[in-house]
Design a protein around this motif. Structure first.
Motif, PDB file in Angstrom:
ATOM      1  N   TRP A 102       0.824  -1.205   0.000  1.00  0.00           N
ATOM      2  CA  TRP A 102       0.000   0.000   0.000  1.00  0.00           C
ATOM      3  C   TRP A 102       0.861   1.259   0.000  1.00  0.00           C
ATOM      4  CZ3 TRP A 102      -0.685   3.774   3.894  1.00  0.00           C
ATOM      5  CH2 TRP A 102      -1.740   4.669   3.655  1.00  0.00           C
ATOM      6  N   MET A 103       2.014   1.183   0.704  1.00  0.00           N
ATOM      7  CA  MET A 103       2.881   2.353   0.743  1.00  0.00           C
ATOM      8  C   MET A 103       3.511   2.627  -0.619  1.00  0.00           C
ATOM      9  SD  MET A 103       4.642   2.091   4.487  1.00  0.00           S
ATOM     10  CE  MET A 103       5.638   3.562   4.307  1.00  0.00           C
ATOM     11  N   PRO A 163      -0.400   3.895  -2.879  1.00  0.00           N
ATOM     12  CA  PRO A 163      -1.458   4.131  -1.890  1.00  0.00           C
ATOM     13  C   PRO A 163      -2.838   4.357  -2.507  1.00  0.00           C
ATOM     14  CG  PRO A 163       0.130   5.948  -1.928  1.00  0.00           C
ATOM     15  CD  PRO A 163       0.459   5.058  -3.060  1.00  0.00           C
TER      16      PRO A 163
END
Ligand code: ATP
Ligand code: MG
Lengths: 265, 259
Positions: A190-191, A194
């Motif tokens: 996700w980082m 995002p």
């Protein structure tokens, strides 16, 4: 909660006064009482609540897969009327196709949408690799462990680069160790990219670990009880779980549940 | 390596059982425990095979043709019916109960009627075979197509699949294990259907061979006919199982793993 007053650009998902009653011939069950909630673009939000409070129902309503009894959902300002296709869904069970290998299971998303295989095949492989399934791309689901299957289903939900990722207790069936690992992997993915994530979970510590915000729901019929902003630095690792801040979040949420009689003791 | 072991044992065990049964059979007849008209010696049956093989073979071919045509008809008609029942609520409501109700008809008793309607020849036999074997195919296909869990349905919709593509990409595959289960039941029934069809209205086929053997009190020939019939059924069943292995290896291997 405040009433809705005109479109907010930053509200990627806008849930307005959603109510859901499941009715059968004689009986009817009120799953959701009146839920309003706004989710910003790129936000990682968890839905946390006791069993049966309508979390899955809410998720399916957001996806346009179940119709609400009352209220509306807007995604990027557009009213949800039918099944949304610009999203990825991870169900509680992996629901893989038994007749397809891991990579083919991910690629069904691409085939169904008639996207370019040549473009997305490398991406599918890279996603599988990123969750540690490089050597299992050509295995059938029956040759995978439960956790591996769930990881394939996460890749399937991401391969087409959806704007929104809906996850319904994706790690519910996994042991605590694998679960920690999956949450860590999830955060890492996700980082890098995002997208907006809505994660349903039973687990308070899981919610604190991965979320920007936690929506704590009341017992059935579900409503939004409180919303907790989680202000822990990322990337969060094993050591994060040992910090006093982490424990404080967990304790505060437990107290909310104690007030509602969800946890007694 | 392990699967090869298993395959050997799969052949070895039944073979040993048959060999033992043959020995016991031989012993029974040799020591005169049973009269020869009731239980011929294995050697007598073998002699029948050696002397009468052209007759046996031509009858066996005739029966095989009936089974294959009748069964093929069952597969085509049964699968089409199942697809229609699965895709249309109206069709399901109007056809399915009738189909299930039709199973109450004593199908074997229909054979004479078919002869009255269609005379001697291929048609009544094929129809008998079809009629007796179509039902399990329809039922298992309908069940297979229906057995898609809500999440899979949700997944299909979220990927933008319509009814038809959901059927082609998901339901159809999902149904295959169940369809093959029906196909295997149906092939065994098809052989029964062909023989019954021959009993009632035919002048050739293994069913007729059996009847003639009984009329002539030729027990060795009767035994020879029964053996050929059994072998035919086993071979046909094996062919279906082989195609199952080829068509749905993902399911077959899963099954043997859990077994
Ligand atoms: N298809 C349905 N038909 C009828 N009632 C339903 C249906 N789906 C859910 N419900 C009811 O709605 C309520 C909420 O269900 P839901 O699955 O949304 O809960 P949940 O919060 O996801 O629970 P859990 O954490 O146990 O998964 C439950 O009381 C359930 O019995
Ligand atoms: Mg649920």
């Amino acid at each position: 909660m405040k009433a809705f007053d005109g479109p907010h650009v930053e509200n990627f998902v806008d849930i307005r006064d959603v109510r859901k009653v499941y009715s059968r011939r004689q009986s009817s069950v009120e799953a959701l009482a009146r839920v309003s909630l706004q989710v910003r673009r790129g936000e990682f939000v968890s839905l946390l609540g006791p069993s049966g409070c309508g979390k899955s129902t809410l998720l399916m309503i957001i996806g346009g897969l179940v119709a609400p009894t009352a209220g509306e959902i807007h995604i990027e300002g557009t009213l949800v009327r039918e099944a949304q296709t610009d999203l990825g869904i991870v169900f509680q069970e992996p629901v893989l196709l038994d007749w397809r290998t891991s990579i083919e299971n991910v690629m069904i998303q691409v085939e169904a949408r008639r996207l370019d295989r040549k473009v997305y095949l490398p991406r599918a492989r890279q996603l599988l690799t990123s969750v540690g399934l490089e050597d299992f791309q050509d295995k059938y689901p029956f040759e995978l462990s439960g956790g591996m299957r769930q990881r394939v289903s996460i890749c399937r939900a991401l391969v087409h680069r959806p704007r929104l990722l809906l996850m319904d207790e994706p790690f519910g069936a996994l042991d605590a160790l694998t679960r920690d690992q999956m949450n860590f992997d999830l955060q890492r993915m996700w980082m890098l990219d995002p997208i907006t994530v809505l994660l349903v979970t039973h687990s308070i510590s899981e919610a604190v670990f991965v979320s920007d915000r936690i929506v704590v729901m009341s017992p059935r019929p579900g409503t939004v009880d409180t919303i907790v902003e989680v202000d822990l630095p990322r990337p969060r690792g094993l050591d994060t779980q040992e910090t006093p801040e982490f424990s404080r979040y967990v304790r505060d949420i437990k107290q909310r549940f104690a007030i509602h009689g969800v946890i007694r003791g | 390596m392990k699967t090869i072991d298993r395959d050997y044992s799969k052949i070895l065990y039944p073979t040993a059982t048959v060999a033992l049964a043959l020995l016991a059979w031989d012993a029974l007849t040799r020591f005169g425990a049973t009269p020869a008209y009731a239980l011929p010696a294995p050697s007598d049956v073998l002699r029948i095979f050696l002397t009468r093989w052209p007759v046996i073979l031509s009858n066996a071919i005739s029966t095989t043709v009936v089974v294959i045509i009748g069964y093929g008809l069952s597969v085509v008609v049964g699968a089409s019916l199942a697809v229609m029942i699965s895709s249309s609520r109206a069709f399901e409501k109007s056809i399915y109960p009738l189909l299930v109700g039709s199973q109450a008809i004593p199908k074997l008793a229909l054979a004479p009627l078919f002869v009255v309607w269609f005379g001697f020849g291929l048609l009544p036999k094929v129809l008998m075979t079809f009629f007796i074997s179509v039902f399990p195919i329809v039922v298992s296909t309908v069940q297979g197509i229906a057995s898609v869990e809500p999440e899979l349905e949700f997944l299909a919709r979220s990927m933008g699949l319509g009814q038809y593509r959901t059927f082609r990409m998901i339901r159809l595959y999902r149904a295959l294990p169940s369809i093959f289960a029906g196909l295997k039941v149906a092939i065994a029934l098809a052989v029964v259907g062909a023989v019954v069809g021959e009993f009632v209205g035919s002048d050739e086929g293994l069913g007729i061979l059996l009847l003639r053997a009984i009329a002539a009190v030729n027990t060795p020939l009767l035994f020879a006919g029964l053996i050929v019939l059994t072998v035919l059924a086993v071979i046909l069943f094996g062919l279906i199982e082989l195609s199952e292995r080829i068509a749905i290896p993902w399911h077959v291997s899963q099954r043997s793993k859990s077994a």
